[in-house]
Design a protein around this motif. Sequence first.
Motif, PDB file in Angstrom:
ATOM      1  N   LEU A  43       0.802  -1.224   0.000  1.00 30.24           N
ATOM      2  CA  LEU A  43       0.000   0.000   0.000  1.00 30.24           C
ATOM      3  C   LEU A  43       0.839   1.281   0.000  1.00 30.24           C
ATOM      4  O   LEU A  43       0.468   2.248  -0.678  1.00 30.24           O
ATOM      5  N   PRO A  44       1.962   1.358   0.733  1.00 27.45           N
ATOM      6  CA  PRO A  44       2.766   2.588   0.643  1.00 27.45           C
ATOM      7  C   PRO A  44       3.193   2.905  -0.797  1.00 27.45           C
ATOM      8  O   PRO A  44       3.160   4.072  -1.217  1.00 27.45           O
ATOM      9  N   GLN A  45       3.560   1.880  -1.571  1.00 31.05           N
ATOM     10  CA  GLN A  45       3.960   2.098  -2.966  1.00 31.05           C
ATOM     11  C   GLN A  45       2.768   2.542  -3.807  1.00 31.05           C
ATOM     12  O   GLN A  45       2.895   3.411  -4.680  1.00 31.05           O
ATOM     13  N   ILE A  46       1.608   1.958  -3.540  1.00 32.15           N
ATOM     14  CA  ILE A  46       0.399   2.345  -4.279  1.00 32.15           C
ATOM     15  C   ILE A  46       0.063   3.803  -4.010  1.00 32.15           C
ATOM     16  O   ILE A  46      -0.298   4.550  -4.929  1.00 32.15           O
ATOM     17  N   ARG A  47       0.216   4.216  -2.767  1.00 28.86           N
ATOM     18  CA  ARG A  47      -0.024   5.634  -2.456  1.00 28.86           C
ATOM     19  C   ARG A  47       0.952   6.534  -3.203  1.00 28.86           C
ATOM     20  O   ARG A  47       0.574   7.606  -3.682  1.00 28.86           O
ATOM     21  N   ASP A  48       2.210   6.122  -3.298  1.00 30.81           N
ATOM     22  CA  ASP A  48       3.191   6.918  -4.048  1.00 30.81           C
ATOM     23  C   ASP A  48       2.779   7.051  -5.510  1.00 30.81           C
ATOM     24  O   ASP A  48       2.889   8.128  -6.115  1.00 30.81           O
ATOM     25  N   ILE A  49       2.310   5.943  -6.092  1.00 32.82           N
ATOM     26  CA  ILE A  49       1.860   5.960  -7.487  1.00 32.82           C
ATOM     27  C   ILE A  49       0.692   6.925  -7.657  1.00 32.82           C
ATOM     28  O   ILE A  49       0.665   7.749  -8.583  1.00 32.82           O
ATOM     29  N   LEU A  50      -0.286   6.830  -6.766  1.00 39.53           N
ATOM     30  CA  LEU A  50      -1.433   7.731  -6.832  1.00 39.53           C
ATOM     31  C   LEU A  50      -0.994   9.185  -6.722  1.00 39.53           C
ATOM     32  O   LEU A  50      -1.445  10.047  -7.484  1.00 39.53           O
ATOM     33  N   ASN A  51      -0.101   9.460  -5.782  1.00 41.21           N
ATOM     34  CA  ASN A  51       0.368  10.839  -5.600  1.00 41.21           C
ATOM     35  C   ASN A  51       1.076  11.363  -6.842  1.00 41.21           C
ATOM     36  O   ASN A  51       0.917  12.533  -7.213  1.00 41.21           O
ATOM     37  N   GLU A  52       1.860  10.517  -7.484  1.00 39.89           N
ATOM     38  CA  GLU A  52       2.548  10.931  -8.716  1.00 39.89           C
ATOM     39  C   GLU A  52       1.540  11.325  -9.792  1.00 39.89           C
ATOM     40  O   GLU A  52       1.709  12.338 -10.491  1.00 39.89           O
ATOM     41  N   GLU A  53       0.482  10.541  -9.935  1.00 40.68           N
ATOM     42  CA  GLU A  53      -0.530  10.835 -10.949  1.00 40.68           C
ATOM     43  C   GLU A  53      -1.358  12.056 -10.566  1.00 40.68           C
ATOM     44  O   GLU A  53      -1.714  12.865 -11.428  1.00 40.68           O
ATOM     45  N   PHE A  54      -1.662  12.223  -9.266  1.00 41.64           N
ATOM     46  CA  PHE A  54      -2.384  13.419  -8.822  1.00 41.64           C
ATOM     47  C   PHE A  54      -1.577  14.671  -9.147  1.00 41.64           C
ATOM     48  O   PHE A  54      -2.124  15.674  -9.621  1.00 41.64           O
ATOM     49  N   GLU A  55      -0.282  14.618  -8.858  1.00 42.04           N
ATOM     50  CA  GLU A  55       0.566  15.801  -9.055  1.00 42.04           C
ATOM     51  C   GLU A  55       0.658  16.186 -10.528  1.00 42.04           C
ATOM     52  O   GLU A  55       0.644  17.380 -10.861  1.00 42.04           O
ATOM     53  N   LYS A  56       0.736  15.215 -11.402  1.00 42.43           N
ATOM     54  CA  LYS A  56       0.734  15.520 -12.847  1.00 42.43           C
ATOM     55  C   LYS A  56      -0.603  16.131 -13.265  1.00 42.43           C
ATOM     56  O   LYS A  56      -0.649  17.064 -14.068  1.00 42.43           O
ATOM     57  N   MET A  57      -1.697  15.610 -12.692  1.00 43.73           N
ATOM     58  CA  MET A  57      -3.028  16.137 -12.995  1.00 43.73           C
ATOM     59  C   MET A  57      -3.160  17.578 -12.500  1.00 43.73           C
ATOM     60  O   MET A  57      -3.630  18.463 -13.228  1.00 43.73           O
ATOM     61  N   LEU A  58      -2.744  17.840 -11.260  1.00 43.82           N
ATOM     62  CA  LEU A  58      -2.877  19.177 -10.688  1.00 43.82           C
ATOM     63  C   LEU A  58      -1.970  20.195 -11.374  1.00 43.82           C
ATOM     64  O   LEU A  58      -2.232  21.401 -11.328  1.00 43.82           O
ATOM     65  N   ALA A  59      -0.919  19.695 -12.010  1.00 39.91           N
ATOM     66  CA  ALA A  59      -0.022  20.580 -12.771  1.00 39.91           C
ATOM     67  C   ALA A  59      -0.543  20.824 -14.184  1.00 39.91           C
ATOM     68  O   ALA A  59       0.114  21.519 -14.979  1.00 39.91           O
ATOM     69  N   GLY A  60      -1.702  20.251 -14.511  1.00 38.31           N
ATOM     70  CA  GLY A  60      -2.303  20.456 -15.835  1.00 38.31           C
ATOM     71  C   GLY A  60      -1.723  19.579 -16.924  1.00 38.31           C
ATOM     72  O   GLY A  60      -1.957  19.817 -18.108  1.00 38.31           O
ATOM     73  N   GLN A  61      -0.968  18.538 -16.536  1.00 42.19           N
ATOM     74  CA  GLN A  61      -0.326  17.673 -17.533  1.00 42.19           C
ATOM     75  C   GLN A  61      -1.210  16.531 -18.002  1.00 42.19           C
ATOM     76  O   GLN A  61      -0.893  15.859 -18.978  1.00 42.19           O
ATOM     77  N   GLN A  62      -2.321  16.272 -17.296  1.00 43.30           N
ATOM     78  CA  GLN A  62      -3.249  15.227 -17.710  1.00 43.30           C
ATOM     79  C   GLN A  62      -4.618  15.472 -17.065  1.00 43.30           C
ATOM     80  O   GLN A  62      -4.732  16.220 -16.101  1.00 43.30           O
ATOM     81  N   THR A  63      -5.635  14.829 -17.634  1.00 41.78           N
ATOM     82  CA  THR A  63      -6.980  14.949 -17.075  1.00 41.78           C
ATOM     83  C   THR A  63      -7.126  13.992 -15.896  1.00 41.78           C
ATOM     84  O   THR A  63      -6.285  13.107 -15.682  1.00 41.78           O
ATOM     85  N   ALA A  64      -8.213  14.143 -15.162  1.00 40.28           N
ATOM     86  CA  ALA A  64      -8.478  13.233 -14.047  1.00 40.28           C
ATOM     87  C   ALA A  64      -8.680  11.810 -14.553  1.00 40.28           C
ATOM     88  O   ALA A  64      -8.231  10.849 -13.912  1.00 40.28           O
ATOM     89  N   GLU A  65      -9.342  11.662 -15.680  1.00 36.65           N
ATOM     90  CA  GLU A  65      -9.558  10.316 -16.226  1.00 36.65           C
ATOM     91  C   GLU A  65      -8.228   9.645 -16.569  1.00 36.65           C
ATOM     92  O   GLU A  65      -8.013   8.463 -16.270  1.00 36.65           O
TER      93      GLU A  65
END
Length: 431
Positions: free
Chosen positions: A389-411
């Motif tokens: 689970l700690p690694q899964i959280r890291d993966i999620l955070n990486e994708e959230f950060e790219k999304m919040l930076a405008g690099q990808q959509t939520a989908e």
Amino acid sequence: MKTANLWAIGLMALPMAAQAQTEISWWHAMTGANSEVVEKIASDFNASQSDYVVKPVFKGTYPETLNAGIAAFRAGQSPDIIQVFDVGTGVMMGAQGAIKPVAEVLGEAGFTFDKSEYLPGIVGYYSSPEGEMLSFPYNSSAPIMFYNKDIFEKAGLDVNTPPKTWAEVWAAARQIKESGAATCGYTSTWLTWIHTENFAAWNNVSWGSNENGLAGTPELAVNGPLFVKHFQEMADLAKEGVFVYGGRTSEAKQNFTSGECGILTESSGGLGDIVKAGINYGIGQLPYDETATGAPQNTVPGGASLWVMGGKSDEVYKGVGTFFNYLSQTEVQQYLHEVSGYLPVTMAAYEATKASGFYETNPAREVPITQMMGKAPTENSKGVRAPNLPQIRDILNEEFEKMLAGQQTAEQAMTAAAERGNAAIRDATGG
């Protein structure tokens, strides 16, 4: 002769004094006001008896403390007690031989251990599938909403009626920003814990298959439509400058305590630092999605528990059991709850807090407890388990950060998070 005799007596007494107290090391991750609580509890326990001395040692953030514990165990230098955050529960459960179940420790130390005395939602989270309590739930918390009443008033919002749904939060946050009451409307700590794991439980949607991993290895479902909708709304707020991202763990609390942001979703355990900051704050329940059937359901505990490491002496285990028995005392739990905002882990402490009138004068402080105990948990709301689970959280955070930076959509973010997370689970299980 008198002098010689006194020296002889003194020398004979020294080894006895040195052996009289057994040291118990306690590695923890508490900072700020909560670190002060740790020190006080240890100091009070040490003063209450003369056989054991609990020595708290700060080891960094939750992930850093877990990693330090793993490294120390491999080196044969593990602490006696280690505080491990909720995400590390699966890791610790799988570390057979590295830990000693807390139920065993208490029983062998001569203390009666009765699971029914503990809040069911908490004890269930830290128990084995067979029902054995594995760790002591020291600082269990629930995600709640804090809001700055002065900022609400400046923005023309009702200070006595905090928003209950995410749609209401978004509207209030935009009003705060547009009115100039604050530069930021909304921020949040722990996006993974609050906006995926508890979002799933509170809205009664699946985080993963097999009861979110509690009944077997899960396949992530965080790319479901309700998650995508929610994170796209957050991404839109970030683009407007209404939502400010603070960081992956508790960093965003500073954005709130500094007066930059008007609304914060955070662990109930963040209360101490918010009180310390002197903010005119209010508390509301964790918002839910009004389009989710049956919402709100129940939240799941976060925070951390205390694990006892394996390979220690009987005397150390007796000392740890004595300390945990002390922690279970009603007055200690009541103090921890009232000062820190963490949940009382025993029913007696909860009832004592109620009887004292504390909730009558501080009604919002009962919110995290009623959130967790309001409804019987469903297969979507008992918590989450995954082998890494700690690694899964890291993966999620990486994708959230790219999304919040405008690099990808939520989908795109949630699809990538699910795919990468499932691949990590397969790697961990050899599937």
